[in-house]
Write a protein that holds these residues in place. Structure first.
Motif, PDB file in Angstrom:
ATOM      1  N   SER A 100       0.821  -1.212   0.000  1.00 17.93           N
ATOM      2  CA  SER A 100       0.000   0.000   0.000  1.00 17.93           C
ATOM      3  C   SER A 100       0.853   1.260   0.000  1.00 17.93           C
ATOM      4  CB  SER A 100      -0.934   0.000   1.210  1.00 17.93           C
ATOM      5  OG  SER A 100      -0.204   0.042   2.419  1.00 17.93           O
ATOM      6  N   SER A 101       2.063   1.169   0.559  1.00 17.02           N
ATOM      7  CA  SER A 101       2.936   2.343   0.656  1.00 17.02           C
ATOM      8  C   SER A 101       3.735   2.598  -0.608  1.00 17.02           C
ATOM      9  CB  SER A 101       3.902   2.181   1.837  1.00 17.02           C
ATOM     10  OG  SER A 101       3.203   2.087   3.061  1.00 17.02           O
ATOM     11  N   PHE A 102       4.197   1.518  -1.266  1.00 19.73           N
ATOM     12  CA  PHE A 102       5.142   1.684  -2.370  1.00 19.73           C
ATOM     13  C   PHE A 102       4.633   1.228  -3.733  1.00 19.73           C
ATOM     14  CE2 PHE A 102       7.918   1.169   1.432  1.00 19.73           C
ATOM     15  CZ  PHE A 102       8.499   2.429   1.406  1.00 19.73           C
ATOM     16  N   ASP A 103       3.638   0.354  -3.765  1.00 18.50           N
ATOM     17  CA  ASP A 103       3.227  -0.231  -5.042  1.00 18.50           C
ATOM     18  C   ASP A 103       1.887   0.279  -5.559  1.00 18.50           C
ATOM     19  OD1 ASP A 103       5.377  -2.343  -5.469  1.00 18.50           O
ATOM     20  OD2 ASP A 103       4.663  -2.890  -3.481  1.00 18.50           O
ATOM     21  N   ALA A 104       1.015   0.692  -4.670  1.00 19.00           N
ATOM     22  CA  ALA A 104      -0.325   1.128  -5.089  1.00 19.00           C
ATOM     23  C   ALA A 104      -0.242   2.387  -5.942  1.00 19.00           C
ATOM     24  CB  ALA A 104      -1.192   1.382  -3.861  1.00 19.00           C
ATOM     25  N   PRO A 105      -1.170   2.546  -6.896  1.00 17.94           N
ATOM     26  CA  PRO A 105      -1.211   3.784  -7.685  1.00 17.94           C
ATOM     27  C   PRO A 105      -1.322   4.988  -6.757  1.00 17.94           C
ATOM     28  CG  PRO A 105      -2.685   2.136  -8.616  1.00 17.94           C
ATOM     29  CD  PRO A 105      -2.220   1.590  -7.298  1.00 17.94           C
ATOM     30  N   GLN A 106      -0.410   5.939  -6.922  1.00 14.93           N
ATOM     31  CA  GLN A 106      -0.339   7.053  -5.989  1.00 14.93           C
ATOM     32  C   GLN A 106      -0.817   8.380  -6.572  1.00 14.93           C
ATOM     33  OE1 GLN A 106       0.561   6.758  -2.763  1.00 14.93           O
ATOM     34  NE2 GLN A 106       0.831   4.558  -3.052  1.00 14.93           N
ATOM     35  N   SER A 107      -0.773   8.513  -7.871  1.00 15.99           N
ATOM     36  CA  SER A 107      -1.010   9.838  -8.447  1.00 15.99           C
ATOM     37  C   SER A 107      -2.427  10.352  -8.222  1.00 15.99           C
ATOM     38  CB  SER A 107      -0.720   9.835  -9.953  1.00 15.99           C
ATOM     39  OG  SER A 107      -1.531   8.884 -10.617  1.00 15.99           O
ATOM     40  N   CYS A 108      -3.349   9.445  -7.872  1.00 17.10           N
ATOM     41  CA  CYS A 108      -4.713   9.893  -7.613  1.00 17.10           C
ATOM     42  C   CYS A 108      -4.766  10.839  -6.424  1.00 17.10           C
ATOM     43  CB  CYS A 108      -5.639   8.703  -7.372  1.00 17.10           C
ATOM     44  SG  CYS A 108      -5.162   7.673  -5.962  1.00 17.10           S
ATOM     45  N   GLN A 109      -3.729  10.762  -5.562  1.00 16.10           N
ATOM     46  CA  GLN A 109      -3.688  11.641  -4.419  1.00 16.10           C
ATOM     47  C   GLN A 109      -3.136  13.009  -4.797  1.00 16.10           C
ATOM     48  OE1 GLN A 109      -1.306   9.568  -1.552  1.00 16.10           O
ATOM     49  NE2 GLN A 109      -2.633   7.786  -1.492  1.00 16.10           N
ATOM     50  N   GLN A 110      -2.605  13.125  -6.001  1.00 14.24           N
ATOM     51  CA  GLN A 110      -1.927  14.353  -6.386  1.00 14.24           C
ATOM     52  C   GLN A 110      -2.647  15.098  -7.510  1.00 14.24           C
ATOM     53  OE1 GLN A 110       1.963  12.964  -7.400  1.00 14.24           O
ATOM     54  NE2 GLN A 110       2.289  12.001  -5.424  1.00 14.24           N
ATOM     55  N   ASP A 111      -3.039  14.380  -8.568  1.00 13.09           N
ATOM     56  CA  ASP A 111      -3.623  15.106  -9.688  1.00 13.09           C
ATOM     57  C   ASP A 111      -4.781  14.365 -10.355  1.00 13.09           C
ATOM     58  OD1 ASP A 111      -2.381  13.028 -10.966  1.00 13.09           O
ATOM     59  OD2 ASP A 111      -0.743  14.237 -11.764  1.00 13.09           O
ATOM     60  N   ASP A 112      -5.306  13.325  -9.688  1.00 14.61           N
ATOM     61  CA  ASP A 112      -6.457  12.577 -10.225  1.00 14.61           C
ATOM     62  C   ASP A 112      -6.196  12.051 -11.630  1.00 14.61           C
ATOM     63  OD1 ASP A 112      -8.642  14.967  -8.677  1.00 14.61           O
ATOM     64  OD2 ASP A 112      -7.958  13.036  -7.912  1.00 14.61           O
ATOM     65  N   ALA A 113      -4.917  11.700 -11.887  1.00 14.42           N
ATOM     66  CA  ALA A 113      -4.563  11.306 -13.243  1.00 14.42           C
ATOM     67  C   ALA A 113      -4.386   9.801 -13.417  1.00 14.42           C
ATOM     68  CB  ALA A 113      -3.274  12.019 -13.668  1.00 14.42           C
ATOM     69  N   VAL A 114      -4.714   9.007 -12.403  1.00 16.65           N
ATOM     70  CA  VAL A 114      -4.585   7.567 -12.548  1.00 16.65           C
ATOM     71  C   VAL A 114      -5.627   7.068 -13.539  1.00 16.65           C
ATOM     72  CG1 VAL A 114      -4.779   5.344 -11.389  1.00 16.65           C
ATOM     73  CG2 VAL A 114      -3.672   7.250 -10.235  1.00 16.65           C
ATOM     74  N   PRO A 115      -5.203   6.412 -14.626  1.00 13.44           N
ATOM     75  CA  PRO A 115      -6.178   5.892 -15.585  1.00 13.44           C
ATOM     76  C   PRO A 115      -7.142   4.916 -14.907  1.00 13.44           C
ATOM     77  CG  PRO A 115      -3.960   5.834 -16.488  1.00 13.44           C
ATOM     78  CD  PRO A 115      -3.821   6.177 -15.039  1.00 13.44           C
ATOM     79  N   LEU A 150      -8.531  -5.350  -8.901  1.00 13.66           N
ATOM     80  CA  LEU A 150      -9.020  -6.680  -9.235  1.00 13.66           C
ATOM     81  C   LEU A 150      -7.998  -7.777  -8.958  1.00 13.66           C
ATOM     82  CD1 LEU A 150     -11.064  -6.149 -12.530  1.00 13.66           C
ATOM     83  CD2 LEU A 150     -11.940  -6.715 -10.249  1.00 13.66           C
ATOM     84  N   TYR A 151      -6.717  -7.544  -9.343  1.00 11.90           N
ATOM     85  CA  TYR A 151      -5.753  -8.630  -9.178  1.00 11.90           C
ATOM     86  C   TYR A 151      -4.320  -8.192  -8.878  1.00 11.90           C
ATOM     87  CZ  TYR A 151      -4.697  -7.594 -14.119  1.00 11.90           C
ATOM     88  OH  TYR A 151      -4.371  -6.980 -15.301  1.00 11.90           O
ATOM     89  N   GLU A 152      -3.898  -7.023  -9.335  1.00 11.37           N
ATOM     90  CA  GLU A 152      -2.505  -6.632  -9.119  1.00 11.37           C
ATOM     91  C   GLU A 152      -2.173  -6.515  -7.631  1.00 11.37           C
ATOM     92  OE1 GLU A 152       0.330  -6.017 -10.571  1.00 11.37           O
ATOM     93  OE2 GLU A 152      -0.205  -6.437 -12.644  1.00 11.37           O
ATOM     94  N   LYS A 153      -3.074  -5.956  -6.860  1.00 12.75           N
ATOM     95  CA  LYS A 153      -2.821  -5.775  -5.433  1.00 12.75           C
ATOM     96  C   LYS A 153      -2.618  -7.111  -4.734  1.00 12.75           C
ATOM     97  CE  LYS A 153      -4.784  -3.880  -1.176  1.00 12.75           C
ATOM     98  NZ  LYS A 153      -5.937  -3.173  -0.557  1.00 12.75           N
ATOM     99  N   SER A 154      -3.536  -8.047  -4.954  1.00 21.54           N
ATOM    100  CA  SER A 154      -3.440  -9.346  -4.274  1.00 21.54           C
ATOM    101  C   SER A 154      -2.204 -10.124  -4.724  1.00 21.54           C
ATOM    102  CB  SER A 154      -4.708 -10.170  -4.516  1.00 21.54           C
ATOM    103  OG  SER A 154      -4.908 -10.400  -5.896  1.00 21.54           O
ATOM    104  N   LEU A 155      -1.888 -10.069  -6.019  1.00 22.50           N
ATOM    105  CA  LEU A 155      -0.695 -10.750  -6.517  1.00 22.50           C
ATOM    106  C   LEU A 155       0.579 -10.157  -5.921  1.00 22.50           C
ATOM    107  CD1 LEU A 155      -1.512 -11.218 -10.326  1.00 22.50           C
ATOM    108  CD2 LEU A 155      -1.429 -12.988  -8.557  1.00 22.50           C
ATOM    109  N   THR A 156       0.630  -8.839  -5.818  1.00 25.18           N
ATOM    110  CA  THR A 156       1.816  -8.178  -5.290  1.00 25.18           C
ATOM    111  C   THR A 156       1.969  -8.439  -3.793  1.00 25.18           C
ATOM    112  OG1 THR A 156       1.579  -6.439  -6.957  1.00 25.18           O
ATOM    113  CG2 THR A 156       3.048  -5.981  -5.118  1.00 25.18           C
ATOM    114  N   GLU A 157       0.854  -8.457  -3.069  1.00 23.51           N
ATOM    115  CA  GLU A 157       0.921  -8.756  -1.638  1.00 23.51           C
ATOM    116  C   GLU A 157       1.403 -10.186  -1.404  1.00 23.51           C
ATOM    117  OE1 GLU A 157      -2.897  -7.913   0.007  1.00 23.51           O
ATOM    118  OE2 GLU A 157      -2.466  -5.769   0.291  1.00 23.51           O
ATOM    119  N   GLU A 158       0.915 -11.136  -2.201  1.00 21.28           N
ATOM    120  CA  GLU A 158       1.338 -12.528  -2.047  1.00 21.28           C
ATOM    121  C   GLU A 158       2.818 -12.678  -2.385  1.00 21.28           C
ATOM    122  OE1 GLU A 158       0.799 -16.564  -1.039  1.00 21.28           O
ATOM    123  OE2 GLU A 158      -0.412 -14.760  -0.693  1.00 21.28           O
ATOM    124  N   PHE A 159       3.254 -12.021  -3.456  1.00 17.36           N
ATOM    125  CA  PHE A 159       4.669 -12.042  -3.849  1.00 17.36           C
ATOM    126  C   PHE A 159       5.543 -11.473  -2.730  1.00 17.36           C
ATOM    127  CE2 PHE A 159       8.276  -9.645  -5.518  1.00 17.36           C
ATOM    128  CZ  PHE A 159       8.950 -10.597  -6.265  1.00 17.36           C
TER     129      PHE A 159
END
Length: 244
Positions: free
Chosen positions: A25-40, A49-58
């Motif tokens: 949550s600190s280093f991998d999650a999309p962050q730009s939404c907190q700055q300029d609402d530019a996250v696609p 859907l899946y990147e978060k769970s896969l990255t946490e398991e890894f």
């Protein structure tokens, strides 16, 4: 009841899973939404859907494996946990219920400049550092430190940092401790500077940068980092600061 913060190695699978969740949550999650609402929107959807769970398991499997591999070596992985303590018996040795991992730090040995204030390097990692013409020596290096956003400005980062220095000084018997920090990580830079860490300088008097390999979303990236350093043993410990 009241709460207290304990600093210790992860002691259960749940500790490792909470550590992994905090890092992701600190280093991998999309962050730009907190700055300029530019996250696609698609990127956000894929993450949820899946990147978060896969990255946490890894991340979970990586740290469990690394802790086993480095057992008995100069490697230190610590978590900060918030614990509920009975206010009627705060001094009791049996602590109460844990509210979970709210911070972590990772420290190991890495090749760092012997004279950090008169050294320049563009080495990517330890393997390349070994062949560098600069004089390098193994030194304790803090590679990752992280505190949950809901518990920042509570002194937890300082407690984690102090524990690392204690381990490096009293158990590993090391004289210096170093840290790699990304130049744009202002909170981390402030934490280390307040803790007495000083910027290493290159041969031209500028702040020393070196390329460091980091993992982001299960992929290795190479990014420039500042190298900061602190002496952790006093002169009366029998160590000459000029020896290294």
């Amino acid at each position: 009841s009241t709460t207290t913060i304990t600093i210790s190695p992860p002691s259960s699978a749940d500790d490792y899973r909470q550590l992994a969740s905090l890092l992701v949550s600190s280093f991998d999650a999309p962050q730009s939404c907190q700055q300029d609402d530019a996250v696609p929107m698609m990127e956000r959807l894929q993450w949820d859907l899946y990147e978060k769970s896969l990255t946490e398991e890894f991340t979970y499997k990586r740290y469990v494996s690394l802790a086993r591999k480095m057992r008995g070596k100069k490697y230190c992985l610590l978590v900060a946990k918030q614990i509920d303590v009975d206010s009627d018996d705060v001094s009791s040795s049996s602590l109460g219920r844990s509210n979970g991992v709210v911070g972590m730090v990772e420290m190991g040995m890495s090749l760092c400049p012997v004279d950090a204030n008169n050294t320049s390097t563009t080495a990517y990692d330890d393997e390349i550092n070994k062949s560098s013409k600069e004089v390098m020596s193994p030194s304790p290096l803090i590679g990752v430190i992280c505190v949950s956003p809901t518990h920042q400005k509570e002194g937890i980062g300082t407690k984690l940092l102090n524990k690392c220095e204690e381990v490096a000084r009293d158990i590993w018997k090391e004289e210096f401790i170093c840290v790699d920090v990304e130049p744009n990580n202002t909170p981390a830079l402030s934490l280390f500077e307040m803790g007495g860490y000083v910027e290493s300088l290159d041969g031209e008097g500028g702040v020393l940068k070196r390329n460091t390999t980091i993992l982001r979303r299960r992929r290795a990236e190479i990014k420039p980092h500042y190298l900061l350093r602190k002496r952790i043993r006093d002169d009366d410990d029998g160590c000459d600061p000029n020896d290294r």
